[in-house]
Design a protein around this motif. Sequence first.
Motif, PDB file in Angstrom:
ATOM      1  N   THR A   1     -10.824  -6.827  -2.683  1.00 12.53           N
ATOM      2  CA  THR A   1     -10.975  -7.684  -3.861  1.00 12.53           C
ATOM      3  C   THR A   1      -9.708  -8.516  -4.101  1.00 12.53           C
ATOM      4  O   THR A   1      -8.653  -8.258  -3.500  1.00 12.53           O
ATOM      5  CB  THR A   1     -11.154  -6.778  -5.098  1.00 12.53           C
ATOM      6  OG1 THR A   1      -9.993  -5.920  -5.162  1.00 12.53           O
ATOM      7  CG2 THR A   1     -12.403  -5.924  -5.008  1.00 12.53           C
ATOM      8  N   PRO A   2      -9.781  -9.481  -5.032  1.00  9.11           N
ATOM      9  CA  PRO A   2      -8.563 -10.221  -5.409  1.00  9.11           C
ATOM     10  C   PRO A   2      -7.443  -9.274  -5.871  1.00  9.11           C
ATOM     11  O   PRO A   2      -6.261  -9.508  -5.558  1.00  9.11           O
ATOM     12  CB  PRO A   2      -9.047 -11.112  -6.563  1.00  9.11           C
ATOM     13  CG  PRO A   2     -10.492 -11.361  -6.248  1.00  9.11           C
ATOM     14  CD  PRO A   2     -10.985 -10.064  -5.665  1.00  9.11           C
ATOM     15  N   GLN A   3      -7.779  -8.206  -6.585  1.00 10.12           N
ATOM     16  CA  GLN A   3      -6.753  -7.242  -7.021  1.00 10.12           C
ATOM     17  C   GLN A   3      -6.034  -6.634  -5.811  1.00 10.12           C
ATOM     18  O   GLN A   3      -4.796  -6.493  -5.801  1.00 10.12           O
ATOM     19  CB  GLN A   3      -7.410  -6.141  -7.864  1.00 10.12           C
ATOM     20  CG  GLN A   3      -6.463  -5.008  -8.232  1.00 10.12           C
ATOM     21  CD  GLN A   3      -5.294  -5.467  -9.108  1.00 10.12           C
ATOM     22  OE1 GLN A   3      -5.470  -5.719 -10.283  1.00 10.12           O
ATOM     23  NE2 GLN A   3      -4.085  -5.566  -8.527  1.00 10.12           N
TER      24      GLN A   3
ATOM     25  N   LEU B   1      -6.550   3.615  -4.500  1.00  8.69           N
ATOM     26  CA  LEU B   1      -6.718   2.353  -3.765  1.00  8.69           C
ATOM     27  C   LEU B   1      -5.412   1.567  -3.721  1.00  8.69           C
ATOM     28  O   LEU B   1      -5.044   1.003  -2.680  1.00  8.69           O
ATOM     29  CB  LEU B   1      -7.773   1.480  -4.450  1.00  8.69           C
ATOM     30  CG  LEU B   1      -9.223   1.702  -4.076  1.00  8.69           C
ATOM     31  CD1 LEU B   1     -10.124   0.802  -4.917  1.00  8.69           C
ATOM     32  CD2 LEU B   1      -9.456   1.427  -2.589  1.00  8.69           C
ATOM     33  N   GLU B   2      -4.702   1.554  -4.847  1.00 10.44           N
ATOM     34  CA  GLU B   2      -3.435   0.810  -4.884  1.00 10.44           C
ATOM     35  C   GLU B   2      -2.416   1.437  -3.939  1.00 10.44           C
ATOM     36  O   GLU B   2      -1.763   0.739  -3.158  1.00 10.44           O
ATOM     37  CB  GLU B   2      -2.864   0.762  -6.314  1.00 10.44           C
ATOM     38  CG  GLU B   2      -1.521   0.040  -6.327  1.00 10.44           C
ATOM     39  CD  GLU B   2      -0.953  -0.239  -7.718  1.00 10.44           C
ATOM     40  OE1 GLU B   2      -1.620   0.081  -8.721  1.00 10.44           O
ATOM     41  OE2 GLU B   2       0.170  -0.777  -7.780  1.00 10.44           O
TER      42      GLU B   2
ATOM     43  N   ASP C   1       2.284  -8.489  -3.666  1.00  8.04           N
ATOM     44  CA  ASP C   1       3.420  -7.894  -4.373  1.00  8.04           C
ATOM     45  C   ASP C   1       4.253  -7.014  -3.442  1.00  8.04           C
ATOM     46  O   ASP C   1       5.493  -7.078  -3.442  1.00  8.04           O
ATOM     47  CB  ASP C   1       2.914  -7.055  -5.558  1.00  8.04           C
ATOM     48  CG  ASP C   1       4.078  -6.493  -6.363  1.00  8.04           C
ATOM     49  OD1 ASP C   1       4.785  -7.290  -7.001  1.00  8.04           O
ATOM     50  OD2 ASP C   1       4.306  -5.258  -6.319  1.00  8.04           O
ATOM     51  N   THR C   2       3.584  -6.206  -2.614  1.00  7.35           N
ATOM     52  CA  THR C   2       4.308  -5.322  -1.686  1.00  7.35           C
ATOM     53  C   THR C   2       5.154  -6.160  -0.722  1.00  7.35           C
ATOM     54  O   THR C   2       6.347  -5.890  -0.516  1.00  7.35           O
ATOM     55  CB  THR C   2       3.300  -4.455  -0.885  1.00  7.35           C
ATOM     56  OG1 THR C   2       2.492  -3.750  -1.829  1.00  7.35           O
ATOM     57  CG2 THR C   2       3.999  -3.470   0.038  1.00  7.35           C
TER      58      THR C   2
ATOM     59  N   SER D   1     -15.370   5.847  -3.308  1.00  6.03           N
ATOM     60  CA  SER D   1     -15.098   7.195  -3.815  1.00  6.03           C
ATOM     61  C   SER D   1     -13.629   7.340  -4.241  1.00  6.03           C
ATOM     62  O   SER D   1     -13.176   8.438  -4.537  1.00  6.03           O
ATOM     63  CB  SER D   1     -15.424   8.236  -2.737  1.00  6.03           C
ATOM     64  OG  SER D   1     -14.460   8.115  -1.707  1.00  6.03           O
ATOM     65  N   MET D   2     -12.884   6.229  -4.270  1.00  6.27           N
ATOM     66  CA  MET D   2     -11.452   6.318  -4.598  1.00  6.27           C
ATOM     67  C   MET D   2     -11.167   5.730  -5.977  1.00  6.27           C
ATOM     68  O   MET D   2     -11.810   4.763  -6.394  1.00  6.27           O
ATOM     69  CB  MET D   2     -10.629   5.586  -3.521  1.00  6.27           C
ATOM     70  CG  MET D   2     -10.771   6.225  -2.151  1.00  6.27           C
ATOM     71  SD  MET D   2     -10.058   5.242  -0.821  1.00  6.27           S
ATOM     72  CE  MET D   2      -8.314   5.510  -1.072  1.00  6.27           C
TER      73      MET D   2
END
Length: 420
Positions: free
Chosen positions: A154-156, A125-126, A163-164, A119-120
Amino acid sequence: MPATAKVEMNAYAVALENFDLAANALELEENVRAMIKYPERELTVSVPVRMDDGKIVRFEGYRVQHSTQRGPAKGGIRYHPNVTRDEVKALATWMTWKCAVVNIPYGGGKGGITCNPKSMSMGELERMTRRYASAILPLIGPEKDIPAPDVYTTPQIMAWIMDTYSMMKGYPVMGVVTGKPISLGGSLGRNEATARGCYYTTRGAMEQLKIPMKGATVAVQGFGNAGGIAAQLFHEAGAKVLACSDTKGCIHSSRGLDIPAVMKFKEVTGSVVGFPGADSIRPDELLALQVDVLIPAALENAITEENAGAVKAKIISEAANGPVTPEADRMLDKKGVFLIPDILCNAGGVTVSYFEWVQDENHLFWDENDVNAKLEKIMVRSFNDVLKIHLDKKVNMRLAANMLGVGRVADACRIRGLYP
Ligand code: NAD
């Protein structure tokens, strides 16, 4: 939802019960049990997220390191409405024994956020992922705890965590997570690895029971990364996948489903339900089908004392973590079902995660055939190791796998000794 809370409590109780059974069978000394049974570290974090409408919603997240006896903690991150601390503890515990069963140099960990990612938006999500990653940052790192994808991650999402973490450190750290996109240090073959491991171990069981692959019948509960790709591999090998399912429902064809077409259909519609030419069946009917192989590939506690009596499959391949409750285990055992336990059956995923980490840390890039050949070797060896204990000690496959995993962690623990 109280029913959910009960189910999630069970997962950790199940993990502890399985540990006790293995520890008893190994006649493990109390001192070692005290050092390896329970999680080493548990972290609960608040994850406030600015939603697209401007409102701030607080989610709860967890990271549990069950063991670092044999190496850094390793295990996925789950985004699901039913995630609880106890579920994460159970999953972290299973990771410890799983890494030991396939003999890769890791301990066990797991993480999760209680949320409904379906639902996001991508932006929400990021932001949630990056906030969660910064909250668990003190625990993770390539040399101490390496997350990976699990249900609905997921891979994303792995790329955002990488990255964070890298931004905080000030330099790129590829090896902090596995299951990354290929363009960001991910490994070829990682996406299919869990399903491949399930396929190799099931093939081993079929050889043992003298069931030919060609024409063998298969039913798959859960058509995601593990279940969907497993269905594809069995289909390619000449088996007939009679049924599969997702959260929206189950489909069935007595002639066998055209799995590549089901995959495409799901990509377009979001579900297997409504696939042209297939009948619709109930979830309990899928589990009770007369098939050679039943693959639970969704979530915990799919096969319980209520439905285990109806199972007619000769082999159960636990692609999911914890899909069979201990009571159901006993019932299936009595019926003579050959069960390939989760910590063996789905260990292909963490094995190729290990390959990804090795490649990242050494700046290497293996081709897909290399990855698959190395994976097959480890899965076949691990299946044979567990099968040997099963036959020599006359214990079921779950107990045999737990004895192998717990035994290896106990060995490491004895050799390291107790600090201080
Ligand atoms: P996923 O999100 O890709 O897929 C999960 C699938 O299960 C979806 O198709 C969903 O619709 C379906 N599902 C959920 N509840 C269901 C239900 N009640 N009935 C039928 N279908 C249902 O997740 P995944 O990565 O494939 O993980 C599935 C299981 O495999 C989990 O237990 C996970 O811990 C385990 N696992 C996954 C990996 C991996 O590398 N992906 C590795 C080891 C273990």
